[in-house]
Write a protein that holds these residues in place. Structure first.
Motif, PDB file in Angstrom:
ATOM      1  N   PRO A 134       0.783  -0.921  -0.098  1.00 51.05           N
ATOM      2  CA  PRO A 134       0.346  -0.109   0.054  1.00 51.05           C
ATOM      3  C   PRO A 134       0.369   1.321   0.012  1.00 51.05           C
ATOM      4  N   LYS A 135       1.813   1.044   0.371  1.00 47.52           N
ATOM      5  CA  LYS A 135       3.023   2.314   1.063  1.00 47.52           C
ATOM      6  C   LYS A 135       3.324   2.905  -0.943  1.00 47.52           C
ATOM      7  N   ASP A 136       3.172   2.206  -1.920  1.00 52.88           N
ATOM      8  CA  ASP A 136       3.458   2.433  -3.337  1.00 52.88           C
ATOM      9  C   ASP A 136       2.893   3.604  -3.472  1.00 52.88           C
ATOM     10  N   ALA A 137       1.511   3.078  -2.976  1.00 54.96           N
ATOM     11  CA  ALA A 137       0.429   4.474  -3.005  1.00 54.96           C
ATOM     12  C   ALA A 137       1.428   6.129  -3.317  1.00 54.96           C
ATOM     13  N   ARG A 159       4.429   6.601  -3.626  1.00 54.13           N
ATOM     14  CA  ARG A 159       6.067   6.327  -4.077  1.00 54.13           C
ATOM     15  C   ARG A 159       5.429   6.602  -5.467  1.00 54.13           C
ATOM     16  N   ALA A 160       6.496   7.815  -6.316  1.00 52.70           N
ATOM     17  CA  ALA A 160       6.809   8.199  -7.262  1.00 52.70           C
ATOM     18  C   ALA A 160       6.624   6.999  -8.819  1.00 52.70           C
ATOM     19  N   ASN A 172       0.861   4.494  -7.576  1.00 52.30           N
ATOM     20  CA  ASN A 172       0.325   6.370  -7.528  1.00 52.30           C
ATOM     21  C   ASN A 172      -0.152   6.668  -8.941  1.00 52.30           C
ATOM     22  N   HIS A 173       0.252   6.185  -9.864  1.00 52.63           N
ATOM     23  CA  HIS A 173      -0.210   7.139 -11.158  1.00 52.63           C
ATOM     24  C   HIS A 173      -1.171   6.732 -11.671  1.00 52.63           C
TER      25      HIS A 173
END
Length: 718
Positions: free
Chosen positions: A682-685, A687-688, A693-694
């Motif tokens: 979930p932390k990828d949300a 991370r650029a 995130n995209h």
């Protein structure tokens, strides 16, 4: 009065034997007709017998010839009466025996007095479905009881008719035969009944009883019904016009103090008679057109006010079982008539329209007759067949909304407006009586009804955003929920082609105004919001792990990206309606907060507690699709509710997307939640450059566009 026991045990062969015997007497008497004059009078005349004595003898013998002729006519009439009675008794007995046979096959018990009973088998009493079985048995028992009662009523009517005709045709003289025996049969009976009806208020007790008997015995006979309706005459009016006058007269007598029960019987059988006469082509198109024309005429002495249509529909509701096509045609003509007149409501139908909406609205009896028959309701509301739907949704002058709100639930539920609301929902949806079926493609008529409903209630200008009547708001919200896939497409794609799977052609602005109109009842938001959240969850749940992997450029799968953008627009449109409803009710102190809190109270519900591993990275266990989709609904609803609690005021409405983001938070949570099911942190949300995130960044502008476009284009807010 024939009893069940008498009909069940009677032997009718004696009645048939009596009919044959009377036929034999009639034949013998017919053979003697003219014999006295021919054989007895001519002989002395040829012998030259003349004088006063001869003239008197000739006169007497000619009188005897006349007696033979009259006796033959009476005997012929009595034979016909007995033959008809035998046939009627036999028909009633067949109905009784068939019902008894069906009762036996359905495990029902019929006692000696005709009482129907049943018991559940011992092995079924502990069955989880025992209540369903008990209701089924009770329904079967009721149906058999009604059939038995109808068979007994048929035998009673036959007995009364035979008694009436025997007494009438024998006559009252002790020294002469009845010179004008009427005999029996539907045509003769109809002529008698027509004559009796014309006496109206001057009927004696015996005449009223005779009219009751004739109608009870013949109301379901087509020849009788058509003959009577064709022969009526009242004050120069003939046909349908005369029939409506008699309908009002006998309806008034049925509520009077003198012989009310007798007149109630007559009135009820007139209803059955009209049903018979209008079934299977019945009186024909010309007579039906004349009936509609007569029903449209204003009441005598009342400027514009009409009591003819109320009289017609009240009679139809009294007792008759009408052909559904006829009911539909009456209803369509009634609404066409309303649309063509300048007078509305009380001015057209009288003050009782407001004081007694359950009984004084002439449309209510027709809707009750259609209720539960989905095919008939759909045909009545199908916009490709008539203009009924638009008139009922937009143009009809219903009871005042505040008056409706004050009506007791049992009264409101039986008014034409509430009946229409229920029928509209049933005709447009596929969710079943418990509203638990999965949204699915609908039949073409349902699709047309739904599409026209959205276009009509959505209107053409922002001023139409609150045009949904109070009694329609929850049904309309459920309709929108049932068409969740189409609603998603219309709001998410701004379609230029019909939506799928149901081919709706309404514009996004019309759909949003219809949504907004239902929010005049704040309890409706949860119905529509939940349906769209579930639709988004179903679509999101269909994506596979490989769809969340970046392509060669590091971007998300284009189909997944398009889905997130469309979903953002949908939720933006719903949030715009939410904000608009809250701010529109902000005139009184704290009113907007109260409205917002009421919408929130129902929309939040009680999301299930999310399992700790749901949002943990590296989860390897597979959650079943149904459970996974429901988890997405729960996490999305929770995220939306948290953001939706922020106070909404005039500042919010000035720039909605800058100050309100509940729907965006909802979609973000669902996208992150789905990714986490496939092991994506979930932390990828945050991370650029990551897929999640995209997805979140790309969806943002579409949410803003959805909420702003809806707020301005649909609701006309600057």
């Amino acid at each position: 009065m024939v009893s069940f026991k008498e009909l069940h045990e009677a032997e009718f062969s004696a009645v048939s034997d009596a009919a044959e015997a009377w036929a034999g007497v009639a034949k013998a008497l017919t053979a003697l007709d003219g014999r006295v004059t021919k054989d007895l009078t001519s002989t002395p005349q040829r012998a030259g017998w003349k004088g006063a004595a001869a003239d008197e003898a000739t006169k007497v013998m000619q009188g005897i010839d006349g007696d033979f002729k009259q006796a033959s006519a009476v005997a012929t009439a009595l034979a016909a009466i007995m033959k008809t009675a035998a046939e009627d008794f036999a028909a009633a007995r067949r109905d009784l025996d068939t019902a008894l046979h069906d009762a036996q096959t359905q495990d029902l018990t019929v006692s000696a007095d005709g009482t129907v009973s049943w018991t559940l088998p011992k092995e079924a009493r502990n069955d989880p479905d025992s209540e369903v079985l008990a209701r089924d048995m009770a329904a079967k028992s009721k149906a058999i009881s009604e059939r038995l009662a109808k068979a007994v009523e048929k035998a009673t009517a036959a007995d009364q008719r035979a008694t009436l005709h025997l007494q009438s045709d024998i006559g009252t003289s002790n020294t002469a035969f009845n010179p004008t025996p009427g005999g029996t049969g539907p045509i003769a009976d109809a002529k008698r009944a027509t004559d009796l009806m014309s006496k109206a208020g001057s009927l004696t007790g015996d005449q009223l009883k005779e009219l009751q008997t004739l109608l009870a015995a013949n109301a379901e006979n087509k020849d009788f019904a058509t003959t009577l309706l064709s022969g009526l005459n009242y004050g120069g009016k003939k046909g349908p016009g005369a029939f409506l006058e008699y309908t009002k007269i006998y309806g008034d007598f049925a509520h009077g103090k003198h012989n009310a029960q007798g007149y109630q019987d007559v009135y009820g059988n007139l209803s059955m008679l009209l049903a018979t006469a209008t079934r299977d082509g019945g009186m024909g198109k010309d007579w039906e057109a004349d009936l509609f024309a007569a029903a449209r005429r204003p009441s005598a002495g009342a400027v514009g006010m009409n009591d003819n249509y109320p009289a017609l529909t009240a009679l139809m509701a009294a007792k008759g079982t009408f052909d559904k096509g006829f009911v539909r045609r009456v209803g369509t003509d009634l609404l066409d008539y309303e649309a063509s007149t300048k007078l509305k409501g009380d001015d057209l139908w009288g003050p009782q329209f407001s004081y007694d909406p359950r009984n004084a609205d002439p449309l209510a009896p027709l809707l009750r007759m259609m209720k539960g028959d989905r095919e008939t309701v759909q045909a009545f509301l199908d916009p490709s067949e008539n203009k009924n739907l638009v008139h009922l949704l937009k143009d009809r002058d219903w009871l005042d909304q505040d008056q409706e709100r004050k009506l007791p639930a049992d009264v409101l539920g039986d008014t034409a407006h509430k009946l229409f609301a229920d029928m509209l929902e049933d005709s447009a949806t596929s969710h079943g009586p418990d509203r638990n079926q999965h949204p699915a493609p609908h039949d073409p008529v349902s699709q047309r009804i739904m599409d026209e409903t959205v276009k009509t209630l959505g209107g053409t200008t922002p001023d139409d955003r609150t045009s949904v009547a109070a009694i329609l708001r929850k049904p309309v919200a459920r309709m929108l929920a049932d068409y969740a896939p189409d609603m998603y497409q219309i709001l998410g794609n701004s379609l230029q082609t019909p939506s799928e799977p149901n081919g709706l052609t309404a514009k996004p602005e019309q759909l949003l105004r219809m949504v907004r109109g239902t929010l005049e009842d704040p309890d409706t938001f949860q119905i529509m919001h939940k349906a769209q959240t579930e639709e988004i969850a179903r679509r999101l749940d269909a994506f596979r792990p490989e769809d969340f992997k970046p392509d060669a450029t590091g971007r998300p799968d284009h189909v997944l990206s398009a889905f997130s953008e469309q979903s953002a627009k949908v939720l933006g449109g719903l949030d715009a309606a939410f904000v608009n409803a809250a701010t529109d009710h902000g005139d009184a102190e704290k009113a907007s907060i109260d409205w917002q809190q009421r919408m929130l109270y129902h929309a939040i519900g009680t999301p299930v507690n999310l399992a700790p591993d749901f949002l943990m990275p590296g989860v390897s266990k597979v959650i079943p699709l149904g459970d996974a989709a429901q988890r997405l609904v729960d996490v999305g609803t929770a995220a939306w509710a948290e953001q939706a609690k922020a106070p909404i005021d005039s500042a919010t409405s000035a720039s909605v997307s800058d100050r309100y983001s509940a729907g965006r938070s909802e979609l973000d949570a669902m996208l992150v939640g789905k990714a986490s099911q496939y092991g994506i942190d979930p932390k990828d949300a945050a991370r650029a450059g990551t897929v999640t995130n995209h997805l979140l960044l790309d969806a943002g502008p579409f949410y803003d566009n959805g909420i702003n476009t809806a707020y301005h284009a649909a609701f006309g807010k600057g």
